[in-house]
Write a protein that holds these residues in place. Sequence first.
Motif, PDB file in Angstrom:
ATOM      1  N   GLY A 220       0.761  -0.833  -0.037  1.00 51.69           N
ATOM      2  CA  GLY A 220       0.144  -0.339   0.404  1.00 51.69           C
ATOM      3  C   GLY A 220       1.000   1.175   0.109  1.00 51.69           C
ATOM      4  N   SER A 221       0.623   2.726  -1.353  1.00 51.06           N
ATOM      5  CA  SER A 221       1.661   2.975  -0.712  1.00 51.06           C
ATOM      6  C   SER A 221       0.460   4.912  -1.347  1.00 51.06           C
ATOM      7  CB  SER A 221       2.292   2.662  -2.651  1.00 51.06           C
ATOM      8  OG  SER A 221       2.966   2.302  -2.189  1.00 51.06           O
ATOM      9  N   LYS A 222       0.872   5.670  -1.228  1.00 53.51           N
ATOM     10  CA  LYS A 222       0.478   6.665  -1.233  1.00 53.51           C
ATOM     11  C   LYS A 222       0.756   7.297  -2.668  1.00 53.51           C
ATOM     12  CE  LYS A 222      -0.614   8.296   3.403  1.00 53.51           C
ATOM     13  NZ  LYS A 222      -0.932   9.614   4.257  1.00 53.51           N
ATOM     14  N   ASP A 223      -0.414   7.845  -3.387  1.00 55.87           N
ATOM     15  CA  ASP A 223      -0.575   8.537  -4.205  1.00 55.87           C
ATOM     16  C   ASP A 223      -0.057   9.936  -4.502  1.00 55.87           C
ATOM     17  OD1 ASP A 223      -2.556   9.494  -4.348  1.00 55.87           O
ATOM     18  OD2 ASP A 223      -3.128   8.422  -5.752  1.00 55.87           O
ATOM     19  N   SER A 224       0.577  11.142  -5.538  1.00 49.90           N
ATOM     20  CA  SER A 224       0.481  12.744  -5.396  1.00 49.90           C
ATOM     21  C   SER A 224      -0.334  13.004  -4.695  1.00 49.90           C
ATOM     22  CB  SER A 224       1.205  12.552  -7.278  1.00 49.90           C
ATOM     23  OG  SER A 224      -0.381  12.724  -7.790  1.00 49.90           O
ATOM     24  N   ASN A 225      -1.600  12.996  -4.874  1.00 50.76           N
ATOM     25  CA  ASN A 225      -2.944  13.086  -4.559  1.00 50.76           C
ATOM     26  C   ASN A 225      -3.392  12.435  -2.777  1.00 50.76           C
ATOM     27  OD1 ASN A 225      -3.341  14.213  -6.944  1.00 50.76           O
ATOM     28  ND2 ASN A 225      -4.880  12.858  -7.479  1.00 50.76           N
ATOM     29  N   ASP A 226      -1.803  11.490  -2.397  1.00 55.31           N
ATOM     30  CA  ASP A 226      -1.854  11.717  -1.076  1.00 55.31           C
ATOM     31  C   ASP A 226      -3.085  10.377  -0.644  1.00 55.31           C
ATOM     32  OD1 ASP A 226      -0.038  12.061   0.301  1.00 55.31           O
ATOM     33  OD2 ASP A 226      -1.345  14.282   1.248  1.00 55.31           O
ATOM     34  N   SER A 227      -4.076   9.400  -1.928  1.00 54.95           N
ATOM     35  CA  SER A 227      -4.898   8.331  -2.275  1.00 54.95           C
ATOM     36  C   SER A 227      -3.820   6.770  -2.309  1.00 54.95           C
ATOM     37  CB  SER A 227      -5.567   8.840  -3.279  1.00 54.95           C
ATOM     38  OG  SER A 227      -6.387   9.654  -3.375  1.00 54.95           O
ATOM     39  N   MET A 228      -4.915   5.986  -1.140  1.00 55.90           N
ATOM     40  CA  MET A 228      -3.887   4.895  -1.147  1.00 55.90           C
ATOM     41  C   MET A 228      -4.029   4.083  -2.723  1.00 55.90           C
ATOM     42  SD  MET A 228      -2.089   4.721   1.885  1.00 55.90           S
ATOM     43  CE  MET A 228      -1.785   3.051   1.470  1.00 55.90           C
ATOM     44  N   GLN A 232       0.536  -4.602  -6.903  1.00 55.57           N
ATOM     45  CA  GLN A 232       1.064  -5.925  -6.237  1.00 55.57           C
ATOM     46  C   GLN A 232       1.974  -6.720  -6.738  1.00 55.57           C
ATOM     47  OE1 GLN A 232      -2.458  -8.925  -7.577  1.00 55.57           O
ATOM     48  NE2 GLN A 232       0.064 -10.671  -7.985  1.00 55.57           N
ATOM     49  N   LEU A 233       3.326  -7.350  -5.587  1.00 53.72           N
ATOM     50  CA  LEU A 233       4.291  -7.588  -5.561  1.00 53.72           C
ATOM     51  C   LEU A 233       5.252  -9.030  -6.011  1.00 53.72           C
ATOM     52  CD1 LEU A 233       5.530  -5.952  -2.143  1.00 53.72           C
ATOM     53  CD2 LEU A 233       6.027  -4.463  -4.212  1.00 53.72           C
ATOM     54  N   THR A 234       3.954  -9.871  -6.026  1.00 55.57           N
ATOM     55  CA  THR A 234       4.660 -10.953  -6.756  1.00 55.57           C
ATOM     56  C   THR A 234       3.229 -11.438  -7.672  1.00 55.57           C
ATOM     57  OG1 THR A 234       2.706 -11.618  -4.582  1.00 55.57           O
ATOM     58  CG2 THR A 234       5.302 -11.952  -4.111  1.00 55.57           C
ATOM     59  N   VAL A 235       3.888 -12.984  -8.127  1.00 52.21           N
ATOM     60  CA  VAL A 235       3.008 -13.207  -9.331  1.00 52.21           C
ATOM     61  C   VAL A 235       2.450 -14.835  -8.358  1.00 52.21           C
ATOM     62  CG1 VAL A 235       2.750 -13.804 -11.427  1.00 52.21           C
ATOM     63  CG2 VAL A 235       4.001 -12.008 -10.789  1.00 52.21           C
ATOM     64  N   ASP A 236       0.367 -15.136  -8.965  1.00 62.29           N
ATOM     65  CA  ASP A 236       0.402 -16.373  -8.332  1.00 62.29           C
ATOM     66  C   ASP A 236       1.343 -17.036  -9.468  1.00 62.29           C
ATOM     67  OD1 ASP A 236      -1.090 -14.846  -6.382  1.00 62.29           O
ATOM     68  OD2 ASP A 236      -2.633 -14.482  -7.542  1.00 62.29           O
ATOM     69  N   LEU A 237       2.310 -18.294  -8.885  1.00 63.44           N
ATOM     70  CA  LEU A 237       2.615 -19.270  -9.911  1.00 63.44           C
ATOM     71  C   LEU A 237       1.051 -19.987 -10.387  1.00 63.44           C
ATOM     72  CD1 LEU A 237       6.496 -19.169  -8.228  1.00 63.44           C
ATOM     73  CD2 LEU A 237       5.617 -17.830 -10.790  1.00 63.44           C
ATOM     74  N   ASN A 437      -7.015 -30.816   3.307  1.00 60.96           N
ATOM     75  CA  ASN A 437      -5.864 -29.985   2.964  1.00 60.96           C
ATOM     76  C   ASN A 437      -6.539 -29.337   1.868  1.00 60.96           C
ATOM     77  OD1 ASN A 437      -7.728 -32.202   1.401  1.00 60.96           O
ATOM     78  ND2 ASN A 437      -5.383 -32.565  -0.009  1.00 60.96           N
ATOM     79  N   GLY A 438      -8.479 -29.449   1.786  1.00 64.02           N
ATOM     80  CA  GLY A 438      -8.329 -27.972   1.118  1.00 64.02           C
ATOM     81  C   GLY A 438      -8.047 -26.460   0.968  1.00 64.02           C
ATOM     82  N   GLU A 439      -8.328 -26.176  -0.092  1.00 59.52           N
ATOM     83  CA  GLU A 439      -7.037 -24.195  -0.197  1.00 59.52           C
ATOM     84  C   GLU A 439      -8.424 -24.032  -1.665  1.00 59.52           C
ATOM     85  OE1 GLU A 439      -2.873 -24.068  -0.025  1.00 59.52           O
ATOM     86  OE2 GLU A 439      -3.423 -24.981   1.985  1.00 59.52           O
ATOM     87  N   THR A 440      -7.904 -22.426  -1.844  1.00 59.50           N
ATOM     88  CA  THR A 440      -8.567 -21.693  -2.762  1.00 59.50           C
ATOM     89  C   THR A 440      -7.167 -21.556  -3.466  1.00 59.50           C
ATOM     90  OG1 THR A 440      -9.100 -20.068  -1.370  1.00 59.50           O
ATOM     91  CG2 THR A 440     -10.596 -21.483  -1.306  1.00 59.50           C
ATOM     92  N   LEU A 441      -7.656 -20.896  -4.116  1.00 60.97           N
ATOM     93  CA  LEU A 441      -6.565 -20.379  -5.232  1.00 60.97           C
ATOM     94  C   LEU A 441      -6.833 -19.391  -6.487  1.00 60.97           C
ATOM     95  CD1 LEU A 441      -6.661 -23.770  -7.442  1.00 60.97           C
ATOM     96  CD2 LEU A 441      -5.778 -23.109  -6.127  1.00 60.97           C
ATOM     97  N   PRO A 442      -5.324 -18.655  -5.868  1.00 56.37           N
ATOM     98  CA  PRO A 442      -5.436 -17.272  -6.372  1.00 56.37           C
ATOM     99  C   PRO A 442      -5.172 -16.135  -7.390  1.00 56.37           C
ATOM    100  CG  PRO A 442      -3.426 -17.456  -5.478  1.00 56.37           C
ATOM    101  CD  PRO A 442      -4.258 -18.423  -4.841  1.00 56.37           C
ATOM    102  N   ALA A 443      -5.997 -15.699  -8.799  1.00 59.02           N
ATOM    103  CA  ALA A 443      -6.210 -15.201  -9.396  1.00 59.02           C
ATOM    104  C   ALA A 443      -5.935 -13.254  -9.938  1.00 59.02           C
ATOM    105  CB  ALA A 443      -7.120 -15.940 -10.388  1.00 59.02           C
ATOM    106  N   GLU A 444      -4.811 -13.582 -10.886  1.00 57.77           N
ATOM    107  CA  GLU A 444      -4.264 -12.049 -10.293  1.00 57.77           C
ATOM    108  C   GLU A 444      -5.277 -11.521 -11.705  1.00 57.77           C
ATOM    109  OE1 GLU A 444       0.103 -13.958 -11.106  1.00 57.77           O
ATOM    110  OE2 GLU A 444      -0.354 -11.596 -11.350  1.00 57.77           O
ATOM    111  N   ASP A 445      -5.845 -11.551 -12.497  1.00 61.36           N
ATOM    112  CA  ASP A 445      -6.848 -10.594 -13.126  1.00 61.36           C
ATOM    113  C   ASP A 445      -8.161 -11.689 -13.542  1.00 61.36           C
ATOM    114  OD1 ASP A 445      -3.496 -10.578 -15.455  1.00 61.36           O
ATOM    115  OD2 ASP A 445      -4.496  -8.964 -14.112  1.00 61.36           O
ATOM    116  N   GLN A 446      -8.533 -12.269 -12.691  1.00 56.97           N
ATOM    117  CA  GLN A 446      -9.358 -12.845 -13.315  1.00 56.97           C
ATOM    118  C   GLN A 446     -10.642 -13.157 -12.210  1.00 56.97           C
ATOM    119  OE1 GLN A 446     -10.103 -16.078 -16.243  1.00 56.97           O
ATOM    120  NE2 GLN A 446      -7.823 -15.033 -17.669  1.00 56.97           N
ATOM    121  N   ASN A 447     -11.658 -12.989 -11.672  1.00 51.47           N
ATOM    122  CA  ASN A 447     -12.502 -13.497 -10.211  1.00 51.47           C
ATOM    123  C   ASN A 447     -12.790 -15.158 -11.013  1.00 51.47           C
ATOM    124  OD1 ASN A 447     -12.110 -10.480  -9.873  1.00 51.47           O
ATOM    125  ND2 ASN A 447     -14.374 -10.225  -9.804  1.00 51.47           N
ATOM    126  N   TRP A 448     -11.797 -15.651 -10.519  1.00 45.72           N
ATOM    127  CA  TRP A 448     -12.299 -17.224 -11.028  1.00 45.72           C
ATOM    128  C   TRP A 448     -13.329 -17.314  -9.368  1.00 45.72           C
ATOM    129  CZ3 TRP A 448      -7.336 -19.332 -12.011  1.00 45.72           C
ATOM    130  CH2 TRP A 448      -6.479 -18.903 -13.318  1.00 45.72           C
TER     131      TRP A 448
END
Length: 473
Positions: A220-228, A232-237, A437-448
Amino acid sequence: MGGCVSTSSRSTCSSRSNGETVPPACLGMGFCRQKRTKRTFSDHVITMHNLPSIPNRIFMNGKSRASCIFTQQGRKGINQDAMIVWEDFMSEDVTFCGVFDGHGPHGHLVARKVRDALPIKLLSFLLSSQARQNGSGKTCFRGNTKKSDGGDSEKDGSAEDKLNSLWREAFLKAYKSMDKELKSHPNLDCFCSGSTAVTLVKQGSNLFMGYIGDSRAVMGSKDSNDSMVATQLTVDLKPDLPREAERIKRCKGRVFALQDEPEVPRVWLPFDDAPGLAMARAFGDFCLKEYGVISIPEFSHRLLTDRDQFIVLASDGVWDVLSNEEVVEIVSSAPTRSSAARILVDAAAREWKLKYPTSKMDDCAVVCLFLDGKMDSESDYDEQGFSSATIQSNHSGNAIESDDGQRSEPSLQRNFTVRSSDESDTYGRLLVDDEGNGETLPAEDQNWSGLEGVTRVNSLVQLPRFSEERPNP
């Protein structure tokens, strides 16, 4: 000025009453170490049985000087998530953070093993690489490599490149060594069990990251207008990423999604419909290591600025129901910093219940690291329902972890992997055996999304058999 870590058996900077050597919390921006002709990695760092006595290392619900962490169990059995914040990792200005999401029958044990052993390996290989690159009897490792104006910029740039190279090599070797240790572990079966890892080291204004699997880090960073704003720092592999799929197929592994969950690509053996791993890189999962699944981490380096406010590491359950932007907004608007991780988990839980009431919720682990190094007062922290006794046990590391890895109430999570009731009508209903062992999976660009009433597991182990005709109950 810096503390010295001597590898001599006679001289140590800090020791416990039992004579065991531990690394010091150095007082300067870097640390120094004396070179010796013969040494092992254990000479540089503490050993596993020393971990409970390490200060500023927390791994259960609580806070540190500049971070808060929180985990809750889902509705599928043992909590398989693990997390850690280790401040004063090698000096005052260095912090290690990590989130590990286990899967498979023994995923919770794998995640905890990686949580404890990986930071030690990382520091060990870093010291070794640094000594080899410098080749001198005494070397100093500084945390800040900010470029200055004038003629020193080229020299500073070279120093930054060297620092980046050191950490890259250390991350790669530590991850490789970690997987090798899991494979030869006498009491831990990792054949069809494994864990993700998203790890970072903040050293001054430098951020170094290594990660495998689909746990995610967002800043989370502030832009020039101080808005948050969220970055994303990583890629869901995932297995369907082009480079990941190409490698897996080249190694004779198969990548496809089941007919009843087309949005979840999985890795399968070439000769059997198992185990159905929903990620392309992981610790463990040795049944697939010859068929394209690897434990080599992606590595990245980033220079932090004054506008960068905090970093959130979380297992995929959080990202299943919350976007990057929503996570940043929740953390930035938390009433106190020390409550941010807990509030984020609560928000994910509400989203699970509201959007997908018939779906089982995944485990959740969150680390919130505030980059200015500040945290709330103790009174603010207690108001959020954390006891000072819990805080003290976390800082001393003496808290006892139960077999289910749980210290608090259960939690919920997801990454856009479960369908709403309306969406799932077109796919019918599927019963899946829940082995914890159930888990869910992250998608970067789609709402899977996923199936109604079904836990999205990261490893199926055995392919469910389908029948077009199902008898009425």
